[in-house]
Design a protein around this motif. Sequence first.
Motif, short mmCIF file in Angstrom:
data_model
loop_
_atom_site.label_atom_id
_atom_site.label_comp_id
_atom_site.label_asym_id
_atom_site.label_seq_id
_atom_site.Cartn_x
_atom_site.Cartn_y
_atom_site.Cartn_z
N ILE A 87 10.55 -6.78 -6.09
CA ILE A 87 9.18 -6.77 -6.63
C ILE A 87 8.20 -6.33 -5.54
O ILE A 87 7.30 -5.53 -5.80
CB ILE A 87 8.81 -8.16 -7.19
CG1 ILE A 87 9.58 -8.43 -8.47
CG2 ILE A 87 7.31 -8.28 -7.43
CD1 ILE A 87 9.45 -9.84 -8.98
N TYR A 88 8.39 -6.84 -4.35
CA TYR A 88 7.51 -6.47 -3.24
C TYR A 88 7.58 -4.97 -2.97
O TYR A 88 6.55 -4.30 -2.80
CB TYR A 88 7.89 -7.26 -1.98
CG TYR A 88 7.17 -6.80 -0.75
CD1 TYR A 88 5.83 -7.13 -0.53
CD2 TYR A 88 7.82 -6.00 0.20
CE1 TYR A 88 5.17 -6.71 0.60
CE2 TYR A 88 7.15 -5.58 1.34
CZ TYR A 88 5.83 -5.92 1.53
OH TYR A 88 5.17 -5.49 2.64
N TYR A 89 8.78 -4.43 -2.92
CA TYR A 89 8.92 -3.01 -2.61
C TYR A 89 8.46 -2.12 -3.76
O TYR A 89 7.97 -1.01 -3.53
CB TYR A 89 10.36 -2.67 -2.22
CG TYR A 89 10.67 -3.03 -0.81
CD1 TYR A 89 10.06 -2.37 0.25
CD2 TYR A 89 11.55 -4.04 -0.51
CE1 TYR A 89 10.31 -2.71 1.56
CE2 TYR A 89 11.82 -4.40 0.80
CZ TYR A 89 11.20 -3.71 1.83
OH TYR A 89 11.45 -4.06 3.13
N LEU A 90 8.60 -2.58 -5.00
CA LEU A 90 8.14 -1.77 -6.12
C LEU A 90 6.62 -1.78 -6.28
O LEU A 90 6.07 -1.01 -7.05
CB LEU A 90 8.82 -2.22 -7.41
CG LEU A 90 10.30 -1.85 -7.51
CD1 LEU A 90 10.92 -2.44 -8.77
CD2 LEU A 90 10.48 -0.34 -7.49
N LYS A 91 5.92 -2.65 -5.57
CA LYS A 91 4.46 -2.63 -5.55
C LYS A 91 3.91 -1.85 -4.36
O LYS A 91 2.72 -1.58 -4.30
CB LYS A 91 3.92 -4.07 -5.53
CG LYS A 91 4.11 -4.78 -6.83
CD LYS A 91 3.42 -6.11 -6.84
CE LYS A 91 3.56 -6.73 -8.21
NZ LYS A 91 2.80 -7.96 -8.34
N ASN A 92 4.77 -1.46 -3.46
CA ASN A 92 4.37 -0.71 -2.27
C ASN A 92 4.29 0.77 -2.63
O ASN A 92 5.28 1.38 -3.02
CB ASN A 92 5.39 -0.95 -1.16
CG ASN A 92 4.97 -0.36 0.15
OD1 ASN A 92 4.04 0.43 0.23
ND2 ASN A 92 5.69 -0.74 1.20
N GLU A 93 3.10 1.35 -2.50
CA GLU A 93 2.88 2.75 -2.90
C GLU A 93 3.70 3.73 -2.06
O GLU A 93 4.23 4.71 -2.57
CB GLU A 93 1.39 3.11 -2.81
CG GLU A 93 0.52 2.40 -3.83
CD GLU A 93 0.90 2.78 -5.26
OE1 GLU A 93 1.29 3.94 -5.51
OE2 GLU A 93 0.81 1.89 -6.12
#
Length: 164
Positions: free
Chosen positions: A28-34
Amino acid sequence: MKRTGEIIISGIASTLSALIAIIGAGMIYYLKNEEFLSELEGELALDYPDMAVTNITDFIESMASTVWLVMVAGLISLMLGLIAVLSLRGNKKPLLAGTSLIIAAVPIIFITLVASLLDEILGYLTALLFLIAGMMSLVRKRKQTYVLQETIRLEDENTSPFKQ
């Protein structure tokens, strides 16, 4: 009767559930990172050149929604596993523990079959350990203790059964 085997297996399965939840949270953290998303889109475009850009973004969006399910399933199984371990300590409530362990396996199996985002061996191993510990705690019966009481009436010393 000690429930050491069930407690150890439940502890291992709960640890694996926590690992699944941590993997979900990390995704989830990485999928929110542009920056990560743009790099992922570039890698997918290179690996699958015939795939349209809209298909790539749709794939990433569906993956983001599925990752939430992975994290929630890991947390639910972790909580149920911890409830079971606490219920098994001291052989307090083995029926509650066995039921919660079998229920804890359900979200992990569901996520492993549906999402296929995490390593399938990790998901199946976790669910299998939950099921084994749950069945062990449901099948094992408590040892029955019987108290025998014997009373001997002695009317006088002459009728004593211990007479020599």
